[in-house]
Design a protein around this motif. Structure first.
Motif, PDB file in Angstrom:
ATOM      1  N   ASP A  62     -18.312  58.662  11.259  1.00  0.00           N
ATOM      2  CA  ASP A  62     -17.824  57.999  10.048  1.00  0.00           C
ATOM      3  C   ASP A  62     -17.029  56.737  10.382  1.00  0.00           C
ATOM      4  N   LEU A  63     -16.194  56.819  11.397  1.00  0.00           N
ATOM      5  CA  LEU A  63     -15.390  55.677  11.814  1.00  0.00           C
ATOM      6  C   LEU A  63     -16.290  54.546  12.305  1.00  0.00           C
ATOM      7  N   LEU A  64     -17.253  54.864  13.146  1.00  0.00           N
ATOM      8  CA  LEU A  64     -18.177  53.846  13.641  1.00  0.00           C
ATOM      9  C   LEU A  64     -19.004  53.259  12.493  1.00  0.00           C
ATOM     10  N   SER A  65     -19.384  54.076  11.538  1.00  0.00           N
ATOM     11  CA  SER A  65     -20.151  53.595  10.381  1.00  0.00           C
ATOM     12  C   SER A  65     -19.367  52.578   9.568  1.00  0.00           C
ATOM     13  N   VAL A  66     -18.096  52.861   9.323  1.00  0.00           N
ATOM     14  CA  VAL A  66     -17.259  51.924   8.564  1.00  0.00           C
ATOM     15  C   VAL A  66     -17.115  50.623   9.340  1.00  0.00           C
ATOM     16  N   LEU A  67     -16.842  50.721  10.627  1.00  0.00           N
ATOM     17  CA  LEU A  67     -16.704  49.508  11.434  1.00  0.00           C
ATOM     18  C   LEU A  67     -18.015  48.724  11.476  1.00  0.00           C
ATOM     19  N   ALA A  68     -19.150  49.419  11.587  1.00  0.00           N
ATOM     20  CA  ALA A  68     -20.458  48.750  11.622  1.00  0.00           C
ATOM     21  C   ALA A  68     -20.778  48.083  10.285  1.00  0.00           C
ATOM     22  N   ALA A  69     -20.378  48.720   9.198  1.00  0.00           N
ATOM     23  CA  ALA A  69     -20.612  48.134   7.877  1.00  0.00           C
ATOM     24  C   ALA A  69     -19.830  46.836   7.692  1.00  0.00           C
ATOM     25  N   HIS A  70     -18.747  46.693   8.451  1.00  0.00           N
ATOM     26  CA  HIS A  70     -17.909  45.494   8.378  1.00  0.00           C
ATOM     27  C   HIS A  70     -17.919  44.749   9.714  1.00  0.00           C
ATOM     28  N   ALA A  71     -19.018  44.843  10.452  1.00  0.00           N
ATOM     29  CA  ALA A  71     -19.107  44.259  11.796  1.00  0.00           C
ATOM     30  C   ALA A  71     -18.694  42.790  11.788  1.00  0.00           C
ATOM     31  N   GLY A  72     -17.870  42.440  12.771  1.00  0.00           N
ATOM     32  CA  GLY A  72     -17.387  41.071  12.893  1.00  0.00           C
ATOM     33  C   GLY A  72     -16.185  40.762  12.030  1.00  0.00           C
ATOM     34  N   THR A  73     -15.775  41.733  11.218  1.00  0.00           N
ATOM     35  CA  THR A  73     -14.658  41.556  10.300  1.00  0.00           C
ATOM     36  C   THR A  73     -13.528  42.504  10.674  1.00  0.00           C
ATOM     37  N   ALA A  74     -12.306  42.020  10.555  1.00  0.00           N
ATOM     38  CA  ALA A  74     -11.141  42.865  10.821  1.00  0.00           C
ATOM     39  C   ALA A  74     -11.018  43.914   9.722  1.00  0.00           C
ATOM     40  N   VAL A  75     -10.823  45.166  10.124  1.00  0.00           N
ATOM     41  CA  VAL A  75     -10.641  46.268   9.175  1.00  0.00           C
ATOM     42  C   VAL A  75      -9.260  46.867   9.445  1.00  0.00           C
ATOM     43  N   SER A  76      -8.447  46.923   8.411  1.00  0.00           N
ATOM     44  CA  SER A  76      -7.077  47.409   8.592  1.00  0.00           C
ATOM     45  C   SER A  76      -7.050  48.918   8.846  1.00  0.00           C
ATOM     46  N   ARG A  77      -5.984  49.354   9.485  1.00  0.00           N
ATOM     47  CA  ARG A  77      -5.780  50.785   9.717  1.00  0.00           C
ATOM     48  C   ARG A  77      -5.784  51.537   8.396  1.00  0.00           C
ATOM     49  N   GLU A  78      -5.133  50.975   7.389  1.00  0.00           N
ATOM     50  CA  GLU A  78      -5.053  51.631   6.080  1.00  0.00           C
ATOM     51  C   GLU A  78      -6.435  51.805   5.462  1.00  0.00           C
ATOM     52  N   ASP A  79      -7.273  50.763   5.560  1.00  0.00           N
ATOM     53  CA  ASP A  79      -8.626  50.866   5.012  1.00  0.00           C
ATOM     54  C   ASP A  79      -9.448  51.912   5.765  1.00  0.00           C
ATOM     55  N   LEU A  80      -9.311  51.946   7.086  1.00  0.00           N
ATOM     56  CA  LEU A  80     -10.045  52.944   7.868  1.00  0.00           C
ATOM     57  C   LEU A  80      -9.594  54.351   7.508  1.00  0.00           C
ATOM     58  N   MET A  81      -8.285  54.547   7.380  1.00  0.00           N
ATOM     59  CA  MET A  81      -7.778  55.869   7.004  1.00  0.00           C
ATOM     60  C   MET A  81      -8.309  56.277   5.631  1.00  0.00           C
ATOM     61  N   ALA A  82      -8.307  55.349   4.683  1.00  0.00           N
ATOM     62  CA  ALA A  82      -8.760  55.660   3.324  1.00  0.00           C
ATOM     63  C   ALA A  82     -10.255  55.958   3.282  1.00  0.00           C
ATOM     64  N   GLN A  83     -11.053  55.223   4.065  1.00  0.00           N
ATOM     65  CA  GLN A  83     -12.502  55.391   4.010  1.00  0.00           C
ATOM     66  C   GLN A  83     -13.004  56.559   4.853  1.00  0.00           C
ATOM     67  N   VAL A  84     -12.337  56.838   5.963  1.00  0.00           N
ATOM     68  CA  VAL A  84     -12.816  57.897   6.850  1.00  0.00           C
ATOM     69  C   VAL A  84     -12.157  59.238   6.530  1.00  0.00           C
ATOM     70  N   TRP A  85     -10.860  59.232   6.274  1.00  0.00           N
ATOM     71  CA  TRP A  85     -10.161  60.486   5.984  1.00  0.00           C
ATOM     72  C   TRP A  85      -9.938  60.667   4.494  1.00  0.00           C
ATOM     73  N   ASP A  86      -9.709  59.703   3.749  1.00  0.00           N
ATOM     74  CA  ASP A  86      -9.547  59.546   2.303  1.00  0.00           C
ATOM     75  C   ASP A  86      -8.111  59.152   1.997  1.00  0.00           C
ATOM     76  N   GLU A  87      -7.954  58.583   0.830  1.00  0.00           N
ATOM     77  CA  GLU A  87      -6.647  58.012   0.458  1.00  0.00           C
ATOM     78  C   GLU A  87      -5.556  59.063   0.277  1.00  0.00           C
ATOM     79  N   ASN A  88      -5.919  60.323   0.212  1.00  0.00           N
ATOM     80  CA  ASN A  88      -4.930  61.385   0.042  1.00  0.00           C
ATOM     81  C   ASN A  88      -4.470  61.997   1.360  1.00  0.00           C
ATOM     82  N   TRP A  89      -4.927  61.455   2.489  1.00  0.00           N
ATOM     83  CA  TRP A  89      -4.541  61.969   3.799  1.00  0.00           C
ATOM     84  C   TRP A  89      -3.057  61.738   4.008  1.00  0.00           C
TER      85      TRP A  89
END
Length: 104
Positions: A23-50
């Motif tokens: 899931d983490l690699l998928s999110v990074l690949a979907a935004h390849a070449g773009t900076a992805v914040s820790r908060e966005d990764l946490m929300a997308q991979v674990w969910d915003e309620n983590w």
């Protein structure tokens, strides 16, 4: 990466990834070449309620990098694993060189 089949192949060999690593690699690949914040990764991979520590992200990313490097080392000729850059104080970026993704 084949997101529909949930597989990642490097140098002709499938990379054995745990669900969160994929899931983490998928999110990074979907935004390849773009900076992805820790908060966005946490929300997308674990969910915003983590409510656990963000150290979970660091541990998962370290494991992902290790699995990619181990698989790359087993390929013949040796493949180069994708480069995931750490953006100190912000997040991560999957570099676009040597990247092939099927986003389905």
């Amino acid at each position: 990466m084949d997101t529909r089949a949930r597989t990642c192949v490097l140098g002709g060999e499938e990379v054995p990834l745990r669900p969160k690593e994929f899931d983490l690699l998928s999110v990074l690949a979907a935004h390849a070449g773009t900076a992805v914040s820790r908060e966005d990764l946490m929300a997308q991979v674990w969910d915003e309620n983590w409510f656990g520590p963000t150290k979970t992200l660091d541990v998962t990313l370290a494991s992902l990098r290790r699995r990619l490097a181990q698989t790359a080392a087993r390929t013949e000729p040796r493949a180069d694993p994708p480069n995931i850059s750490t953006l100190r104080g912000f997040g991560y970026r999957l570099e676009t060189d040597r990247l092939e993704t099927d986003r389905g």
